[in-house]
Write a protein that holds these residues in place. Structure first.
Motif, short mmCIF file in Angstrom:
data_model
loop_
_atom_site.label_atom_id
_atom_site.label_comp_id
_atom_site.label_asym_id
_atom_site.label_seq_id
_atom_site.Cartn_x
_atom_site.Cartn_y
_atom_site.Cartn_z
N ASP A 58 0.67 -1.21 -0.05
CA ASP A 58 -0.01 -0.06 0.05
C ASP A 58 1.01 1.21 0.08
O ASP A 58 0.24 2.48 -0.01
CB ASP A 58 -0.91 0.06 1.23
N ASP A 59 2.37 1.12 -0.04
CA ASP A 59 2.97 2.40 0.06
C ASP A 59 3.46 2.52 -1.42
O ASP A 59 3.42 1.87 -2.40
CB ASP A 59 4.25 1.82 0.69
N PHE A 102 1.15 9.67 4.73
CA PHE A 102 -0.27 9.97 4.09
C PHE A 102 -1.20 8.88 4.66
O PHE A 102 -0.84 7.93 4.92
CB PHE A 102 -0.10 10.28 2.84
N GLY A 103 -2.55 9.20 4.52
CA GLY A 103 -3.72 8.41 4.89
C GLY A 103 -4.40 8.88 5.93
O GLY A 103 -4.67 10.08 5.75
N TYR A 111 4.62 6.53 2.75
CA TYR A 111 4.19 5.57 3.78
C TYR A 111 2.62 5.62 4.25
O TYR A 111 2.44 6.57 4.60
CB TYR A 111 5.24 5.62 4.94
N ARG A 112 2.05 4.76 3.39
CA ARG A 112 0.48 4.92 4.09
C ARG A 112 0.14 4.49 5.35
O ARG A 112 0.47 3.39 5.86
CB ARG A 112 -0.33 4.35 2.99
N LEU A 113 -0.55 5.38 6.07
CA LEU A 113 -1.17 5.12 7.40
C LEU A 113 -2.44 4.62 7.29
O LEU A 113 -3.26 5.61 7.03
CB LEU A 113 -0.93 6.24 8.42
N ARG A 145 -1.51 -4.06 11.15
CA ARG A 145 -1.13 -4.68 11.98
C ARG A 145 -0.40 -4.06 13.10
O ARG A 145 -0.61 -4.43 14.59
CB ARG A 145 -0.15 -5.82 11.30
N ASN A 146 0.44 -3.16 12.99
CA ASN A 146 1.32 -2.74 13.81
C ASN A 146 0.33 -1.76 14.87
O ASN A 146 0.59 -1.51 16.19
CB ASN A 146 2.40 -1.76 13.35
#
Length: 265
Positions: free
Chosen positions: A93-94, A122-123, A196-198, A203-204
């Protein structure tokens, strides 16, 4: 090392919402000598069909399907199939900036073990992160790197790849501890960006306090010889930083201020 092959490895599990955008990000890279190995980790949504349709006429892309085994096993299998001298791990998803491979590769020399870049979040929220200089002791306190950095395949294999006992998270941190301990030369550049999509759910992000404690204990077990040699200052750990930045800590410190003043008199 001129124009070396770079293997981009993408583990995929139920990523139908974002995988197409990630594939387009890779396909649009200006650096041409790469291969992209996608490991479908037993997805039960439309991820596999989306990937197959997109890559059918693109020889640089390859899809491998496995039974659901977790991200560590998927990445390790991707490395087994990789032909490149260099590796780049990318989550499904990144996104990568168009010049990402050019810039990271051009900054990799005989001194370098890792090339890290600026990270744009982002996200669900936005921000950015640029790693600062750190050593192995700093890394034992908390993770300093995202997994999407340029490294060499031989060095990855030398440290044993991803530890498959880190199935519930923190596998990147565990890997970097072993990698940086042996190959410590990190070059940090600002000439390209990793996106990096948030996610709202990840999971984390879903790791609760009990699971986090177990994962940190697993990291200690995996690397106990190294932890036993290094002094860990508790004031540098992210748990301590989280406490200091919490509302409860700030309110408590405010309320205690007049009492401390009286005690000093």
């Amino acid at each position: 090392m001129n124009n070396s092959l770079i293997s981009i490895i993408i583990p995929v599990y139920n990523s139908e919402k974002n995988i197409l955008e990630t594939l387009k990000s890779v396909h649009n890279l200006s650096y041409e000598n790469y291969e992209c190995i996608l490991i479908d980790d037993g997805s039960i949504d439309k991820s596999k069909n989306i990937i197959s349709n997109y890559i059918k006429d693109i020889p640089q892309f390859k899809l491998i399907s496995i039974d659901n085994s977790g991200v560590c096993t998927a990445r390790n299998i991707g490395v087994e199939k990789a032909n490149g001298k260099f590796l780049l791990f990318l989550d499904s998803d990144d996104l990568l900036e168009n010049n990402f491979l050019n810039e990271t590769f051009n900054n990799y020399d005989n001194w370098t073990d890792v090339v890290a870049t600026k990270v744009i979040f982002f996200g669900r929220s936005s921000g950015e992160y640029l790693p600062n200089y750190f050593n192995i002791n700093d890394l034992l306190h908390e993770n300093k790197l995202v997994i999407t950095c340029l490294i060499e395949k031989d060095k990855f294999l030398d440290v044993g790849g991803f530890n498959t006992n880190m199935k519930d998270g923190f596998e990147d941190w565990d890997f970097w501890i072993r990698y940086i301990n042996k190959f410590p030369n990190v070059r940090i550049i600002e000439t390209t960006k990793f996106y990096y999509r948030l996610q709202q759910k990840s999971r984390n992000r879903d790791i609760d306090e009990k699971k986090e404690t177990l994962l940190r204990f697993q990291i200690w077990q995996n690397n106990f010889k190294l932890f036993s040699k290094e002094f860990i200052n508790p004031k540098l750990t992210f748990e301590y930083k989280n406490i200091r930045n919490s509302l409860e800590f700030k309110v408590g410190r405010f309320l205690m201020r007049p009492i401390r003043f009286l005690l000093k008199k």
